[in-house]
Enzyme design. Structure first.
Site, PDB file in Angstrom:
ATOM      1  N   VAL A  60     -14.336  -2.720   1.562  1.00 39.43           N
ATOM      2  CA  VAL A  60     -13.542  -1.661   1.583  1.00 39.43           C
ATOM      3  C   VAL A  60     -12.724  -1.326   2.864  1.00 39.43           C
ATOM      4  O   VAL A  60     -13.452  -1.723   4.015  1.00 39.43           O
ATOM      5  CB  VAL A  60     -14.558  -0.304   1.599  1.00 39.43           C
ATOM      6  CG1 VAL A  60     -13.771   1.013   1.766  1.00 39.43           C
ATOM      7  CG2 VAL A  60     -15.235  -0.413   0.245  1.00 39.43           C
ATOM      8  N   THR A  72      -0.811   2.422   6.961  1.00 45.32           N
ATOM      9  CA  THR A  72      -0.602   1.100   6.214  1.00 45.32           C
ATOM     10  C   THR A  72      -0.922   0.113   7.247  1.00 45.32           C
ATOM     11  O   THR A  72      -0.597   0.139   8.442  1.00 45.32           O
ATOM     12  CB  THR A  72       0.291   0.904   5.496  1.00 45.32           C
ATOM     13  OG1 THR A  72       0.357  -0.403   4.584  1.00 45.32           O
ATOM     14  CG2 THR A  72       1.777   0.805   6.070  1.00 45.32           C
ATOM     15  N   THR A 114       0.894  -1.044   0.090  1.00 44.26           N
ATOM     16  CA  THR A 114      -0.033   0.174   0.025  1.00 44.26           C
ATOM     17  C   THR A 114       0.981   1.374  -0.057  1.00 44.26           C
ATOM     18  O   THR A 114       2.035   1.139   0.528  1.00 44.26           O
ATOM     19  CB  THR A 114      -0.864  -0.020   1.416  1.00 44.26           C
ATOM     20  OG1 THR A 114      -1.536  -1.098   1.191  1.00 44.26           O
ATOM     21  CG2 THR A 114      -1.399   1.415   1.614  1.00 44.26           C
TER      22      THR A 114
HETATM   23  C1  LIG Z   1      -0.724  -7.107   5.546  1.00 41.55           C
HETATM   24  C2  LIG Z   1      -0.615  -5.360   5.582  1.00 41.55           C
HETATM   25  C3  LIG Z   1       0.285  -5.088   6.740  1.00 41.55           C
HETATM   26  C4  LIG Z   1      -0.143  -5.034   4.218  1.00 41.55           C
HETATM   27  C5  LIG Z   1      -0.487  -3.788   3.813  1.00 41.55           C
HETATM   28  N1  LIG Z   1      -1.846  -3.687   3.364  1.00 41.55           N
HETATM   29  C6  LIG Z   1      -2.610  -2.514   3.465  1.00 41.55           C
HETATM   30  O1  LIG Z   1      -1.871  -1.643   4.049  1.00 41.55           O
HETATM   31  C7  LIG Z   1      -4.056  -2.711   3.236  1.00 41.55           C
HETATM   32  C8  LIG Z   1      -4.920  -1.322   3.669  1.00 41.55           C
HETATM   33  N2  LIG Z   1      -4.516  -1.005   4.741  1.00 41.55           N
HETATM   34  C9  LIG Z   1      -6.333  -2.263   3.675  1.00 41.55           C
HETATM   35  O2  LIG Z   1      -6.430  -2.843   4.572  1.00 41.55           O
HETATM   36  O3  LIG Z   1      -7.016  -2.147   2.495  1.00 41.55           O
HETATM   37  C10 LIG Z   1       0.277  -3.443   2.448  1.00 41.55           C
HETATM   38  O4  LIG Z   1      -0.149  -3.263   1.428  1.00 41.55           O
HETATM   39  O5  LIG Z   1       1.511  -3.403   2.424  1.00 41.55           O
END
Ligand SMILES: CC(C)C[C@H](NC(=O)C[C@H](N)C(=O)O)C(=O)O
Length: 308
Positions: free
Chosen positions: A197, A219, A168
């Protein structure tokens, strides 16, 4: 006011060595793009949009091209942006077939009386604003097709597994006029339900910006971030007099203890201080200020380079 921009590339788990180099390049490029916009007198909103656009266009990151796939193998993206000057905000969710959701979020902020558009209405608004659609496959990378297959197999076998390194993206900035802004963009989490979402488009969770305090982009596990309003919670601690590092650690710890969620935060204060903190294994980040860019991916190494 000396301008500052900080970017992140997601809450990552183990990144392979060659991918690490490409991720590092991408994150530096985004910070540099954002910083150049500020140097040329651009606003904090211009800078965070510019930095996030670079990362949406980079297939190494989970936003725009390179977004993770939902359970049907399709890309559905979320994004939001906010100006700390007047708290104006724009968000979009479950967006398909658009290269740069963050620019659509900005148009929602600036060209509609609303803060948040979703699904079909968002698509119709994008068309009305002249944003071209791209074929869905153009946003899908081979890597994400492989990862979805693996995720489904592991889930079927009920193997304990961790979401692999995704990416992200987000940015926070302080411009020469003392305005702050944030932008966050994502494909969400792999194998998510259609229509799911996350936190990213939700003001207060995926980010927050207020000139009186500072700006945050987050994130991590979206369902956890939503439950604790991670971005606004962090700025609340800053308002209470905590340093940025203390505030970020306190809100990340709270999320970990309360809902067992992991994630990461970048934050800039109204005074131009900044911090990058995470409870995930790693978080690619870069901060550009005073002609230098500091960057890192995990705790093993922080690099400092001169900006061109
Ligand atoms: C497993 C996680 C730490 C990975 C992280 N994901 C997001 O940040 C997803 C976003 N906050 C949601 O929930 O839609 C990433 O993409 O690096």
């Amino acid at each position: 006011m000396n301008p500052v921009v900080v970017v992140h590339g997601g809450g990552a788990s183990c990144i392979s060595k060659d991918r690490k180099e490409r991720v590092h390049q991408g994150i530096i490029q985004a910070a540099t793009a954002g910083y150049n916009i500020l140097k040329e007198g651009g606003s904090a909103v211009d800078a965070v949009e510019g930095a996030v656009t670079v990362l949406e266009n980079d297939p190494e990151f989970n936003a725009g091209c390179g977004s993770v796939l939902n359970t049907n193998g399709e890309v559905e993206m979320d994004a939001s942006i906010m100006s700390g000057k007047d708290l104006s905000s724009g968000a979009v969710s479950a967006i398909r077939c658009i290269a740069n959701p963050i620019s659509l979020a900005r148009l929602v902020m600036e060209k509609t009386p609303h803060c948040f558009l979703t699904g079909q209405g968002a698509a119709e608004f994008a068309a009305a604003m002249g944003i071209p659609t791209v074929p869905g496959e153009q946003l899908i990378t081979e890597r994400n097709v492989r990862h979805l297959q693996k995720e489904k197999q592991e889930k079927a076998a009920q193997k304990p597994h961790q979401q692999i390194s995704l990416g992200t993206v987000g940015a926070v900035a302080l411009d020469c006029m003392g305005n702050v802004a944030y932008a966050t963009s994502t494909g969400g989490i792999m194998n998510k339900m259609v229509g799911r979402v996350g936190d990213t488009p939700c003001i207060g969770s995926g980010g927050y910006a207020d000139n009186g305090i500072g700006a945050v982009s987050t994130t991590g596990h979206g369902e956890s971030i939503l439950k604790v309003n991670l971005a606004r919670l962090t700025l609340f601690h800053v308002e209470q007099g905590k340093t940025l590092e203390e505030a970020a650690n306190m809100s990340l710890d709270y999320m970990k203890c309360k809902v067992k969620g992991l994630g990461g935060i970048i934050v800039v204060s109204k005074a131009g201080d900044w911090a990058a903190k995470w409870t995930s294994e790693a978080m690619p980040w870069a901060a550009a200020k005073d002609g230098k860019v500091h960057s890192g991916i995990d705790l093993s190494e922080t690099r400092v380079t001169d900006l061109p």
